[in-house]
Motif scaffolding. Structure first.
Motif, PDB file in Angstrom:
ATOM      1  N   ALA A  84       0.813  -1.219   0.000  1.00 16.80           N
ATOM      2  CA  ALA A  84       0.000   0.000   0.000  1.00 16.80           C
ATOM      3  C   ALA A  84       0.849   1.273   0.000  1.00 16.80           C
ATOM      4  N   GLY A  85       2.006   1.248   0.641  1.00 15.85           N
ATOM      5  CA  GLY A  85       2.854   2.432   0.714  1.00 15.85           C
ATOM      6  C   GLY A  85       3.804   2.602  -0.464  1.00 15.85           C
ATOM      7  N   TRP A  86       3.824   1.647  -1.363  1.00 19.12           N
ATOM      8  CA  TRP A  86       4.759   1.723  -2.482  1.00 19.12           C
ATOM      9  C   TRP A  86       4.578   2.941  -3.370  1.00 19.12           C
ATOM     10  N   PRO A  87       3.368   3.327  -3.741  1.00 17.41           N
ATOM     11  CA  PRO A  87       3.245   4.502  -4.627  1.00 17.41           C
ATOM     12  C   PRO A  87       3.873   5.763  -4.043  1.00 17.41           C
ATOM     13  N   SER A  88       3.622   6.043  -2.774  1.00 20.55           N
ATOM     14  CA  SER A  88       4.194   7.272  -2.198  1.00 20.55           C
ATOM     15  C   SER A  88       5.707   7.143  -2.055  1.00 20.55           C
ATOM     16  N   LEU A  89       6.200   5.968  -1.694  1.00 20.70           N
ATOM     17  CA  LEU A  89       7.641   5.740  -1.585  1.00 20.70           C
ATOM     18  C   LEU A  89       8.325   5.970  -2.930  1.00 20.70           C
ATOM     19  N   LEU A  90       7.798   5.376  -3.986  1.00 21.38           N
ATOM     20  CA  LEU A  90       8.441   5.476  -5.297  1.00 21.38           C
ATOM     21  C   LEU A  90       8.298   6.873  -5.893  1.00 21.38           C
ATOM     22  N   THR A  91       7.217   7.546  -5.609  1.00 25.60           N
ATOM     23  CA  THR A  91       7.084   8.937  -6.061  1.00 25.60           C
ATOM     24  C   THR A  91       8.123   9.809  -5.375  1.00 25.60           C
ATOM     25  N   ARG A  92       8.324   9.599  -4.086  1.00 26.26           N
ATOM     26  CA  ARG A  92       9.348  10.346  -3.346  1.00 26.26           C
ATOM     27  C   ARG A  92      10.743  10.043  -3.893  1.00 26.26           C
ATOM     28  N   LEU A  93      11.014   8.774  -4.181  1.00 23.78           N
ATOM     29  CA  LEU A  93      12.317   8.404  -4.743  1.00 23.78           C
ATOM     30  C   LEU A  93      12.522   8.991  -6.134  1.00 23.78           C
ATOM     31  N   LEU A  94      11.472   9.006  -6.937  1.00 21.90           N
ATOM     32  CA  LEU A  94      11.567   9.613  -8.262  1.00 21.90           C
ATOM     33  C   LEU A  94      11.902  11.089  -8.138  1.00 21.90           C
TER      34      LEU A  94
ATOM     35  N   GLU B  96      13.435  12.613  -5.638  1.00 16.60           N
ATOM     36  CA  GLU B  96      14.818  12.748  -5.133  1.00 16.60           C
ATOM     37  C   GLU B  96      15.837  12.464  -6.238  1.00 16.60           C
ATOM     38  N   ALA B  97      15.637  11.371  -6.967  1.00 16.21           N
ATOM     39  CA  ALA B  97      16.585  10.991  -8.018  1.00 16.21           C
ATOM     40  C   ALA B  97      16.578  12.009  -9.153  1.00 16.21           C
ATOM     41  N   ALA B  98      15.400  12.486  -9.514  1.00 19.00           N
ATOM     42  CA  ALA B  98      15.305  13.473 -10.589  1.00 19.00           C
ATOM     43  C   ALA B  98      15.960  14.781 -10.182  1.00 19.00           C
ATOM     44  N   LYS B  99      15.749  15.193  -8.932  1.00 20.55           N
ATOM     45  CA  LYS B  99      16.379  16.417  -8.446  1.00 20.55           C
ATOM     46  C   LYS B  99      17.897  16.276  -8.510  1.00 20.55           C
ATOM     47  N   ALA B 100      18.416  15.135  -8.112  1.00 21.30           N
ATOM     48  CA  ALA B 100      19.857  14.900  -8.147  1.00 21.30           C
ATOM     49  C   ALA B 100      20.410  14.943  -9.569  1.00 21.30           C
TER      50      ALA B 100
ATOM     51  N   GLY C 158      13.200   0.219  -3.562  1.00 25.55           N
ATOM     52  CA  GLY C 158      13.770   1.543  -3.803  1.00 25.55           C
ATOM     53  C   GLY C 158      15.085   1.468  -4.548  1.00 25.55           C
ATOM     54  N   PHE C 159      15.949   0.531  -4.139  1.00 22.21           N
ATOM     55  CA  PHE C 159      17.234   0.355  -4.803  1.00 22.21           C
ATOM     56  C   PHE C 159      17.030   0.040  -6.288  1.00 22.21           C
ATOM     57  N   LEU C 160      16.145  -0.919  -6.579  1.00 21.04           N
ATOM     58  CA  LEU C 160      15.913  -1.317  -7.970  1.00 21.04           C
ATOM     59  C   LEU C 160      15.297  -0.179  -8.780  1.00 21.04           C
ATOM     60  N   PHE C 161      14.378   0.561  -8.173  1.00 24.15           N
ATOM     61  CA  PHE C 161      13.735   1.666  -8.871  1.00 24.15           C
ATOM     62  C   PHE C 161      14.733   2.779  -9.196  1.00 24.15           C
ATOM     63  N   VAL C 162      15.526   3.173  -8.221  1.00 23.11           N
ATOM     64  CA  VAL C 162      16.520   4.233  -8.461  1.00 23.11           C
ATOM     65  C   VAL C 162      17.565   3.744  -9.458  1.00 23.11           C
ATOM     66  N   HIS C 163      17.961   2.493  -9.353  1.00 21.29           N
ATOM     67  CA  HIS C 163      18.899   1.897 -10.313  1.00 21.29           C
ATOM     68  C   HIS C 163      18.320   2.009 -11.730  1.00 21.29           C
TER      69      HIS C 163
ATOM     70  N   VAL D 158      20.650   8.851  -3.009  1.00 23.21           N
ATOM     71  CA  VAL D 158      19.203   9.055  -3.122  1.00 23.21           C
ATOM     72  C   VAL D 158      18.476   8.239  -2.060  1.00 23.21           C
ATOM     73  N   LEU D 159      18.870   6.981  -1.902  1.00 26.07           N
ATOM     74  CA  LEU D 159      18.220   6.108  -0.912  1.00 26.07           C
ATOM     75  C   LEU D 159      18.426   6.643   0.497  1.00 26.07           C
ATOM     76  N   ALA D 160      19.596   7.171   0.783  1.00 25.14           N
ATOM     77  CA  ALA D 160      19.878   7.728   2.120  1.00 25.14           C
ATOM     78  C   ALA D 160      18.984   8.933   2.387  1.00 25.14           C
ATOM     79  N   ARG D 161      18.819   9.813   1.387  1.00 23.49           N
ATOM     80  CA  ARG D 161      17.948  10.987   1.570  1.00 23.49           C
ATOM     81  C   ARG D 161      16.500  10.565   1.817  1.00 23.49           C
ATOM     82  N   ALA D 162      16.128   9.395   1.302  1.00 20.18           N
ATOM     83  CA  ALA D 162      14.755   8.889   1.492  1.00 20.18           C
ATOM     84  C   ALA D 162      14.645   8.020   2.752  1.00 20.18           C
ATOM     85  N   GLY D 163      15.749   7.854   3.482  1.00 15.86           N
ATOM     86  CA  GLY D 163      15.720   7.066   4.703  1.00 15.86           C
ATOM     87  C   GLY D 163      15.751   5.568   4.486  1.00 15.86           C
ATOM     88  N   LEU D 164      16.231   5.124   3.325  1.00 14.42           N
ATOM     89  CA  LEU D 164      16.295   3.706   3.003  1.00 14.42           C
ATOM     90  C   LEU D 164      17.734   3.193   3.022  1.00 14.42           C
TER      91      LEU D 164
END
Length: 188
Positions: free
Chosen positions: A19-29, A31-35, A149-154, A180-186
């Motif tokens: 259930a929490g995956w959409p918000s997690l992956l949106t946040r990671l996207l 963060e990664a895009a900003k970087a 998160g690792f696979l998505f950012v990869h 990116v994962l560290a900034r997201a707390g992963l």
């Protein structure tokens, strides 16, 4: 314009823990895009099973085996890109719009519901095998969310043109992923 994450779920069963995956992956996207200095675009994420990703791996990479993540970039790497703008039945580029603005000509309107008629850029597709992701989370001793998160950012970094064919490329890419994962707390 903004970043958008579109979802395709090819699996037959979805667990309650997702259930929490959409918000997690949106946040990671974000963060990664900003970087990477990416302000807008669309990323499509497909969640599949081992056989689904195996078929894609066989078809597009010639490797008849299961993998964890595949990326299909839509951008041509290294080529100068122009944003495509649509006005009625013809296409123009950002250069045409800038020239029109400089000459005080009328610029295309936003009939398509986007800013100044701009079509959002498709950054590419990321495909993740959820069963393989779960196996690797257990293997590496961390949460499923961390592995996802690792696979998505990869996958996202592959869309941006990064690769890990050499040790130097791998170090650079994995350092970006971990940041990116560290900034997201992963963290591990």
């Amino acid at each position: 314009m903004s970043l958008k994450l579109e979802w395709v779920d090819e699996r037959e069963a979805v667990s309650a823990g997702e259930a929490g995956w959409p918000s997690l992956l949106t946040r990671l996207l974000d963060e990664a895009a900003k970087a990477e200095g990416v302000a807008s675009g669309i990323v499509t994420l497909t969640l599949t099973d081992n056989e689904g990703i195996r078929e894609l791996n066989r078809t597009y990479r010639g490797l008849d085996k299961t993998t964890d993540v595949l990326s299909f970039p839509m951008r041509e790497q290294g080529a100068e890109e122009f944003e495509i703008l649509y006005d009625d039945d013809y296409e123009t580029t950002t250069v045409d719009i800038l020239n029109a603005e400089a000459e005080d000509e009328e610029t295309p309107d936003a009939e398509l519901g986007t800013v100044a008629g701009r079509i959002e850029e498709l950054l590419g597709d990321i495909v993740i095998s959820v069963p393989r992701m779960h196996e690797q989370a257990v293997e590496y001793g961390h949460s499923a969310e961390r592995e996802l998160g690792f696979l998505f950012v990869h996958g996202f970094l592959h869309l941006m043109g990064y690769d890990h064919g050499t040790e130097e490329e791998e170090r650079a890419m994995f350092a970006k992923q971990e940041a990116v994962l560290a900034r997201a707390g992963l963290t591990r």
